[in-house]
Design a protein around this motif. Structure first.
Motif, PDB file in Angstrom:
ATOM      1  N   ALA A   1       0.838  -1.207   0.000  1.00  0.00           N
ATOM      2  CA  ALA A   1       0.000   0.000   0.000  1.00  0.00           C
ATOM      3  C   ALA A   1       0.873   1.258   0.000  1.00  0.00           C
ATOM      4  CB  ALA A   1      -0.911   0.016   1.229  1.00  0.00           C
ATOM      5  N   GLY A   2       0.231   2.384  -0.346  1.00  0.00           N
ATOM      6  CA  GLY A   2       0.903   3.687  -0.300  1.00  0.00           C
ATOM      7  C   GLY A   2       1.398   4.116  -1.665  1.00  0.00           C
ATOM      8  N   GLY A   3       2.477   4.894  -1.655  1.00  0.00           N
ATOM      9  CA  GLY A   3       3.071   5.420  -2.883  1.00  0.00           C
ATOM     10  C   GLY A   3       4.025   4.403  -3.492  1.00  0.00           C
ATOM     11  N   SER A   4       5.197   4.870  -3.874  1.00  0.00           N
ATOM     12  CA  SER A   4       6.226   3.978  -4.410  1.00  0.00           C
ATOM     13  C   SER A   4       7.546   4.308  -3.731  1.00  0.00           C
ATOM     14  CB  SER A   4       6.349   4.125  -5.934  1.00  0.00           C
ATOM     15  OG  SER A   4       6.841   5.410  -6.276  1.00  0.00           O
ATOM     16  N   LEU A   5       8.471   3.379  -3.791  1.00  0.00           N
ATOM     17  CA  LEU A   5       9.795   3.651  -3.239  1.00  0.00           C
ATOM     18  C   LEU A   5      10.857   3.165  -4.194  1.00  0.00           C
ATOM     19  CD1 LEU A   5      11.251   0.886  -2.010  1.00  0.00           C
ATOM     20  CD2 LEU A   5       9.770   1.311  -0.106  1.00  0.00           C
TER      21      LEU A   5
ATOM     22  N   ASN B   1       9.391   7.705  -2.787  1.00  0.00           N
ATOM     23  CA  ASN B   1       9.575   8.629  -3.911  1.00  0.00           C
ATOM     24  C   ASN B   1       8.766   9.909  -3.805  1.00  0.00           C
ATOM     25  OD1 ASN B   1      11.408   6.899  -5.248  1.00  0.00           O
ATOM     26  ND2 ASN B   1       9.705   5.704  -6.050  1.00  0.00           N
ATOM     27  N   GLU B   2       7.596   9.868  -3.188  1.00  0.00           N
ATOM     28  CA  GLU B   2       6.719  11.034  -3.141  1.00  0.00           C
ATOM     29  C   GLU B   2       6.778  11.700  -1.764  1.00  0.00           C
ATOM     30  OE1 GLU B   2       5.322   7.857  -3.547  1.00  0.00           O
ATOM     31  OE2 GLU B   2       5.348   7.782  -5.730  1.00  0.00           O
ATOM     32  N   ALA B   3       6.709  13.041  -1.752  1.00  0.00           N
ATOM     33  CA  ALA B   3       6.645  13.782  -0.485  1.00  0.00           C
ATOM     34  C   ALA B   3       5.316  13.482   0.205  1.00  0.00           C
ATOM     35  CB  ALA B   3       6.780  15.277  -0.752  1.00  0.00           C
ATOM     36  N   ASP B   4       5.314  13.531   1.522  1.00  0.00           N
ATOM     37  CA  ASP B   4       4.097  13.328   2.321  1.00  0.00           C
ATOM     38  C   ASP B   4       3.378  12.027   1.976  1.00  0.00           C
ATOM     39  OD1 ASP B   4       4.482  15.793   3.667  1.00  0.00           O
ATOM     40  OD2 ASP B   4       3.616  16.833   1.953  1.00  0.00           O
ATOM     41  N   ASN B   5       4.145  10.952   1.852  1.00  0.00           N
ATOM     42  CA  ASN B   5       3.572   9.658   1.522  1.00  0.00           C
ATOM     43  C   ASN B   5       4.286   8.570   2.315  1.00  0.00           C
ATOM     44  OD1 ASN B   5       1.896   7.785   0.228  1.00  0.00           O
ATOM     45  ND2 ASN B   5       2.216   8.691  -1.788  1.00  0.00           N
ATOM     46  N   TYR B   6       3.950   7.340   2.072  1.00  0.00           N
ATOM     47  CA  TYR B   6       4.559   6.195   2.727  1.00  0.00           C
ATOM     48  C   TYR B   6       4.442   5.006   1.785  1.00  0.00           C
ATOM     49  CZ  TYR B   6      -0.108   4.384   3.385  1.00  0.00           C
ATOM     50  OH  TYR B   6      -1.366   3.907   3.136  1.00  0.00           O
ATOM     51  N   VAL B   7       5.154   3.952   2.123  1.00  0.00           N
ATOM     52  CA  VAL B   7       5.002   2.665   1.440  1.00  0.00           C
ATOM     53  C   VAL B   7       4.940   1.578   2.508  1.00  0.00           C
ATOM     54  CG1 VAL B   7       6.073   0.963  -0.095  1.00  0.00           C
ATOM     55  CG2 VAL B   7       6.159   3.387  -0.678  1.00  0.00           C
ATOM     56  N   LEU B   8       3.893   0.763   2.437  1.00  0.00           N
ATOM     57  CA  LEU B   8       3.793  -0.435   3.258  1.00  0.00           C
ATOM     58  C   LEU B   8       4.151  -1.606   2.359  1.00  0.00           C
ATOM     59  CD1 LEU B   8       2.957  -2.045   5.806  1.00  0.00           C
ATOM     60  CD2 LEU B   8       0.616  -2.069   4.861  1.00  0.00           C
ATOM     61  N   CYS B   9       5.138  -2.358   2.774  1.00  0.00           N
ATOM     62  CA  CYS B   9       5.576  -3.498   1.979  1.00  0.00           C
ATOM     63  C   CYS B   9       5.896  -4.652   2.912  1.00  0.00           C
ATOM     64  CB  CYS B   9       6.779  -3.121   1.117  1.00  0.00           C
ATOM     65  SG  CYS B   9       8.185  -2.440   2.005  1.00  0.00           S
ATOM     66  N   GLY B  10       6.300  -5.744   2.330  1.00  0.00           N
ATOM     67  CA  GLY B  10       6.733  -6.888   3.101  1.00  0.00           C
ATOM     68  C   GLY B  10       8.088  -7.330   2.598  1.00  0.00           C
ATOM     69  N   CYS B  11       8.857  -7.956   3.462  1.00  0.00           N
ATOM     70  CA  CYS B  11      10.164  -8.486   3.084  1.00  0.00           C
ATOM     71  C   CYS B  11      10.233  -9.942   3.531  1.00  0.00           C
ATOM     72  CB  CYS B  11      11.282  -7.694   3.744  1.00  0.00           C
ATOM     73  SG  CYS B  11      11.312  -5.949   3.285  1.00  0.00           S
TER      74      CYS B  11
END
Length: 167
Positions: free
Chosen positions: A76-80, A120-130
């Motif tokens: 979820a969220g933006g991109s990284l 990559n985007e200001a005022d955003n986040y990325v939820l990921c899994g590893c």
């Protein structure tokens, strides 16, 4: 779109040593002995481990390396952008859902590579899994030294300074 704090609270994420927030979600019950692992492992390891990982735009996942392959999964969220330094030099990968623009929903970081990430985007986040295999153990975790990375990769000063602590 949900906020970063929503995910941190709902998933009970805690601060990660390299930056961002995490929670281990899986650790296989099966274990591989040292004789089954490549050189560099000092003992047995679980077959696999997995975590949730969340980075906000103000966070950075600082350069670090582990002895196992690590697969990143987008949720979820933006991109990284993931920055990977190894004998092949610097490579970058984008984790996100805009596949037509070169993003991927899964990215594999090879074992023993230095890597870090930023949203990559200001005022955003990325939820990921590893997902790590053989499974993650803090004994295999090494934070990068800015000085040592600059010696090894002198042409990558900008990204090294971005994703390391001053020495």
């Amino acid at each position: 779109m949900k906020s970063a704090s929503y995910w941190v609270e709902l998933l009970q994420l805690t601060p990660h040593p390299e930056g961002g927030f995490f929670k281990e979600t899986y650790r296989s019950s099966e274990v591989a002995g040292k004789e089954c692992l490549s050189d560099g492992f000092t003992g047995k390891r679980n077959f696999s481990t997995a975590i949730y990982f969340l980075l906000r735009s103000q966070d950075r996942s600082l350069f670090h390396r582990i002895k196992s392959d690590e697969m990143w999964h987008y949720y979820a969220g933006g991109s990284l952008t993931l920055y990977v330094l190894n004998e092949g030099g610097l490579r970058t990968y984008k984790l996100g859902t805009s596949l037509e623009n070169g993003e991927s929903v899964q990215i594999v970081i090879p074992a023993n590579s230095w890597f870090g990430a930023k949203v990559n985007e200001a005022d955003n986040y990325v939820l990921c899994g590893c997902t790590v295999s053989p499974g993650f153990d803090f004994e295999d975790f090494e934070m990068a030294s800015r000085e040592e990375l600059l010696k090894a990769f002198p042409f990558e000063r900008e990204v090294i300074e971005l994703l390391t602590q001053p020495t």
